[in-house]
Scaffold this motif. Structure first.
Motif: not given
Length: 324
Positions: A55-84
């Motif tokens: 669990e410790k390694h998985t959560k650290e790996h996400y924060t270090k390597c995956m989180e930023q990529r996820f945020k970029e994907m969300v912005a690219r797909q416009g998912l943060d703009q989901v309205a209705e």
């Protein structure tokens, strides 16, 4: 039986399988397989220390390597703009896959630290042992000869075994986009190590969505489509989904112990009813063919998949493996 009893999610203490309560524990497992398709295992034999390290390694790996990529994907797909409008063709999840059997790909996954690779290899060995032990317990409950399920899963190169490591980050509109859309699992037996604090996993029972409660150091087991076919419908795979949460990131490590690609799957003869019309419900097929079909139909009902495999049956050369 009262409603509250009925909706108490099954939690099974596997250590009791070795003592006086073996019979009662086997009955609980059978009941959970027949009526839920999901249950939670405590005292399953995998050390808490190993689970905590994973669990410790998985959560650290996400924060270090995956989180930023996820945020970029969300912005690219416009998912943060989901309205209705509800989004039905995507999931709010960040994932990567590890293959363990027949060959491992763990050394090819980029960004994994050596300590993480090492602990995931160790965890996979423990989960494989638990999956095989469980298949034998199912054989016992089903009245099949010991080792039957493992043999059917084996094919010519052994089973497929792999792990999907997922994180479900906080989601601004969980009512409009699912963490993971509703589906049944295609494979055999699924072993899930889920977050002990953040919930989100739900299964469909009697037309109601029911939470699979987070419990520290538990392994959640659920059954896939292949076990429904082999048990001739006695045990069924169950629709489940993940609801994203507005706060808290949920970790999910799901390991899939599946038949080998060329394994031939069909109802166990010992479980086929004598009446001809009942014995023909489930198809006979090669596992790899089912997976090809499933890839495009994962988020749809399983029954048409079974129908499609049935229609293909006469064209399939099932070869020598069918004599298992």
């Amino acid at each position: 039986m009262g409603e509250t009893m009925e909706l108490t999610f099954p939690v099974i203490d596997l250590s009791k399988i070795n003592g006086d309560e073996r019979g009662a524990t086997m009955d609980m497992i059978n009941d959970a397989c027949e009526n839920w398709g999901f249950f939670e295992l405590m005292n399953h034999g995998i050390s808490h220390e190993l689970m905590d390290t994973v669990e410790k390694h998985t959560k650290e790996h996400y924060t270090k390597c995956m989180e930023q990529r996820f945020k970029e994907m969300v912005a690219r797909q416009g998912l943060d703009q989901v309205a209705e409008s509800e989004i039905n063709d995507m999931d709010w999840e960040s994932t990567f896959f590890l293959r363990h059997l027949p060959e491992t790909n763990i050394n090819e996954i980029p960004d994994l630290e050596d300590g993480y690779r090492k602990v995931m290899k160790q965890f996979a060995v423990e989960l494989e042992k638990l999956a095989e032990k469980f298949l034998d317990l199912l054989c016992e409950n089903l009245g099949l000869e010991q080792g039957y399920l493992k043999k059917v899963f084996y094919g010519s190169r052994g089973p497929n075994f792999g792990t999907k490591v997922s994180n479900y980050p906080p989601c601004p509109k969980p009512d409009l986009i699912k963490g993971l859309r509703a589906h049944t699992d295609a494979g055999g037996i699924i072993l899930l190590f889920q977050d002990a604090k953040v919930s989100g996993l739900q299964l469909l029972k009697d037309d109601n969505w029911i939470d699979v409660p987070p419990m520290k150091h538990s392994i959640v087991i659920n059954l896939g489509d292949q076990l429904e076919v082999i048990t001739n419908g006695k045990y069924k795979s169950v629709m489940h989904r993940v609801i994203a949460q507005t706060d808290g990131s949920r970790m999910s490590i799901a390991s899939f112990y599946n038949p080998g690609d060329d394994a031939v799957i069909y109802p166990a003869p010992a479980l086929v009813e004598k009446e001809a019309e009942k014995s023909n419900v489930y198809p006979k097929f090669v596992f790899e063919d089912y997976m090809k079909l499933y890839a495009g139909l994962k988020f749809e009902a399983k029954e048409p998949r079974f129908e499609a495999m049935k229609a293909m049956e006469s064209n399939v050369n099932l070869g020598a493996a069918a004599t298992i």
